[in-house]
Design an enzyme around this catalytic site. Structure first.
Site, mmCIF file in Angstrom:
data_model
loop_
_atom_site.group_PDB
_atom_site.id
_atom_site.type_symbol
_atom_site.label_atom_id
_atom_site.label_comp_id
_atom_site.label_asym_id
_atom_site.label_seq_id
_atom_site.Cartn_x
_atom_site.Cartn_y
_atom_site.Cartn_z
ATOM 1 N N LYS A 89 0.832 -1.208 0.000
ATOM 2 C CA LYS A 89 0.000 0.000 0.000
ATOM 3 C C LYS A 89 0.868 1.260 0.000
ATOM 4 O O LYS A 89 0.562 2.236 -0.667
ATOM 5 C CB LYS A 89 -0.947 -0.011 1.215
ATOM 6 C CG LYS A 89 -2.055 -1.059 1.080
ATOM 7 C CD LYS A 89 -2.888 -1.259 2.346
ATOM 8 C CE LYS A 89 -3.871 -2.422 2.124
ATOM 9 N NZ LYS A 89 -4.801 -2.655 3.222
ATOM 10 N N ASP B 257 -11.255 2.532 3.984
ATOM 11 C CA ASP B 257 -11.637 1.154 3.679
ATOM 12 C C ASP B 257 -13.141 0.976 3.544
ATOM 13 O O ASP B 257 -13.595 -0.102 3.171
ATOM 14 C CB ASP B 257 -11.196 0.250 4.854
ATOM 15 C CG ASP B 257 -9.978 -0.593 4.531
ATOM 16 O OD1 ASP B 257 -9.677 -0.779 3.346
ATOM 17 O OD2 ASP B 257 -9.347 -1.061 5.493
ATOM 18 N N GLN C 184 -5.135 -2.276 9.362
ATOM 19 C CA GLN C 184 -4.927 -3.542 8.659
ATOM 20 C C GLN C 184 -5.542 -4.688 9.456
ATOM 21 O O GLN C 184 -5.275 -4.850 10.646
ATOM 22 C CB GLN C 184 -3.410 -3.768 8.433
ATOM 23 C CG GLN C 184 -3.103 -4.955 7.550
ATOM 24 C CD GLN C 184 -3.667 -4.796 6.123
ATOM 25 O OE1 GLN C 184 -3.648 -3.709 5.562
ATOM 26 N NE2 GLN C 184 -4.187 -5.868 5.554
HETATM 27 N N1 LIG Z 1 -8.137 -3.070 6.471
HETATM 28 C C1 LIG Z 1 -8.175 -4.071 5.599
HETATM 29 N N2 LIG Z 1 -7.650 -5.248 5.920
HETATM 30 C C2 LIG Z 1 -7.706 -6.261 5.023
HETATM 31 C C3 LIG Z 1 -8.274 -6.058 3.731
HETATM 32 C C4 LIG Z 1 -8.828 -4.802 3.443
HETATM 33 O O1 LIG Z 1 -9.389 -4.561 2.343
HETATM 34 N N3 LIG Z 1 -8.745 -3.827 4.404
HETATM 35 N N4 LIG Z 1 -8.200 -7.061 2.781
HETATM 36 C C5 LIG Z 1 -7.321 -8.198 3.009
HETATM 37 C C6 LIG Z 1 -5.876 -7.975 2.672
HETATM 38 N N5 LIG Z 1 -5.545 -6.976 1.653
HETATM 39 C C7 LIG Z 1 -5.701 -5.673 1.934
HETATM 40 O O2 LIG Z 1 -5.401 -5.171 2.951
HETATM 41 C C8 LIG Z 1 -4.816 -7.340 0.490
HETATM 42 C C9 LIG Z 1 -4.765 -8.630 0.031
HETATM 43 C C10 LIG Z 1 -3.968 -8.966 -1.075
HETATM 44 C C11 LIG Z 1 -3.224 -7.996 -1.717
HETATM 45 C C12 LIG Z 1 -2.300 -8.301 -2.850
HETATM 46 O O3 LIG Z 1 -1.877 -7.422 -3.531
HETATM 47 N N6 LIG Z 1 -1.956 -9.553 -3.020
HETATM 48 C C13 LIG Z 1 -0.993 -9.966 -4.027
HETATM 49 C C14 LIG Z 1 -0.097 -11.039 -3.403
HETATM 50 C C15 LIG Z 1 0.823 -10.405 -2.396
HETATM 51 C C16 LIG Z 1 1.409 -11.451 -1.463
HETATM 52 O O4 LIG Z 1 0.690 -11.946 -0.583
HETATM 53 O O5 LIG Z 1 2.573 -11.731 -1.588
HETATM 54 C C17 LIG Z 1 -1.722 -10.571 -5.209
HETATM 55 O O6 LIG Z 1 -2.857 -11.026 -5.035
HETATM 56 O O7 LIG Z 1 -1.154 -10.549 -6.302
HETATM 57 C C18 LIG Z 1 -3.296 -6.707 -1.263
HETATM 58 C C19 LIG Z 1 -4.073 -6.379 -0.184
HETATM 59 C C20 LIG Z 1 -7.360 -8.593 4.468
HETATM 60 N N7 LIG Z 1 -7.166 -7.461 5.319
#
Ligand SMILES: Nc1nc2c(c(=O)[nH]1)N[C@@H](CN(C=O)c1ccc(C(=O)N[C@@H](CCC(=O)O)C(=O)O)cc1)CN2
Length: 293
Positions: free
Chosen positions: A53, A120, A97
């Protein structure tokens, strides 16, 4: 048939390019958007998402402010950090988070966020606005993963109106708000929200034109669950260890064979995850733009 890949990295990159122009415009008016993040503990997944982020913010010209608390942080420490983020002049929007370490009451902490700074869309006031269907200038920020899923489908011209959607998982960040979003006027899908007590899940999924898997059970969704041509979004992710190499492997909720039946498939990683992050940036920019109205 092999499914068309819903490429989250390329689509998020297009969204970010559009946001750069909007951030430039804001800065020209003396408005500097700033995203705050509050991370508690040392979960490697959460650490990596928060780091991503901050990288995204730097890419589009949004300032970013980071508060990291140790796993030993008390509820009083978390409350104090939220208070600081609510009052900070540099922070125009922020996130806590999730998940918070065991012992913290997530809902109670989310309620402490200033709803005007909730990047969020998870504060009860903003979720309430989503339930009320308030759109336009007074609309609330949308939760990032649901917004990212809809944006990904839209940019690939996947029809949504009147379609049957089956969402697997009823969690706060994906399933529950996604059901509300898909049934909004304009999207007009028919949604079935399934969960661990759903009877005959494969049969529910077989009826779906769009399937969203967000449970964190590796390869739960099998090829013979999928209606030929359906769009499948793989959201849940689990960090497994490869027994041969000993290396960590990210594994989605959807079995790879689904690609032979589905019309569209979002990979995991590189599908919905990058879209989640792009939508977060969009929420920060939108909130800052309200100052220009
Ligand atoms: N406050 C929040 N917490 C969480 C959220 C949210 O929307 N708000 N969602 C999920 C986690 N999440 C964001 O925070 C999130 C999940 C995945 C990715 C991402 O870019 N994943 C990559 C892989 C990265 C890796 O794990 O190595 C991909 O899919 O290509 C970004 C954000 C739970 N918590």
């Amino acid at each position: 048939m092999t499914a068309i890949t819903l490429d989250g990295v390329a689509t998020a990159s297009a969204v970010k390019t559009e946001l750069i122009a909007r951030v430039t415009e804001l800065r020209a008016h003396g408005i500097v958007p700033g995203l705050g993040t509050l991370l508690v503990g040392d979960d490697p997944g959460s650490r990596s998402y928060v780091a991503g982020k901050h990288r995204d913010c730097a890419e589009v010209g949004i300032e970013s402010i980071r508060i990291d608390l140790p796993a030993s942080a008390t509820t009083a420490d978390v409350r104090a950090a939220i208070k600081d983020l609510n009052s900070s002049r540099e922070v125009t929007g922020y996130i806590i988070q999730l998940p918070l370490p065991v012992g913290h009451n997530e809902n109670a902490m989310l309620e402490l966020i200033d709803p005007a700074k909730d990047a969020d869309g998870l504060h009860p006031t903003n979720l309430g606005r989503l339930v009320l269907g308030i759109e336009g200038k007074l609309s609330s920020p949308l939760p990032c993963t649901p917004a990212g899923i809809v944006e990904l489908l839209r940019r690939y011209d996947v029809p949504i109106v009147g379609r049957k959607v089956v969402v697997i998982g009823r969690g706060l960040t994906v399933g529950r708000p996604l059901g509300l979003l898909f049934t909004r006027k304009g999207l007009d899908a028919t949604v079935t929200l399934t969960h661990s007590r759903t009877v005959d899940l494969p049969e529910e999924v077989r009826r779906a034109d769009i399937v969203v898997a967000a449970v964190g059970v590796p390869h739960l969704v099998q090829a013979d669950w999928i209606k030929p041509g359906a769009a499948v979004l793989d959201v849940g992710i689990t960090r497994l260890v490869d027994p041969v190499t000993g290396k960590g492997v990210l594994t989605g909720d959807v079995h790879p064979d689904v690609a032979e039946v589905a019309g569209y498939l979002s990979p995991n990683p590189r599908g919905v995850g990058p879209m989640t992050r792009a939508m977060l940036l969009g929420n920060v920019v939108k909130a800052a733009e309200r100052a220009l109205l």
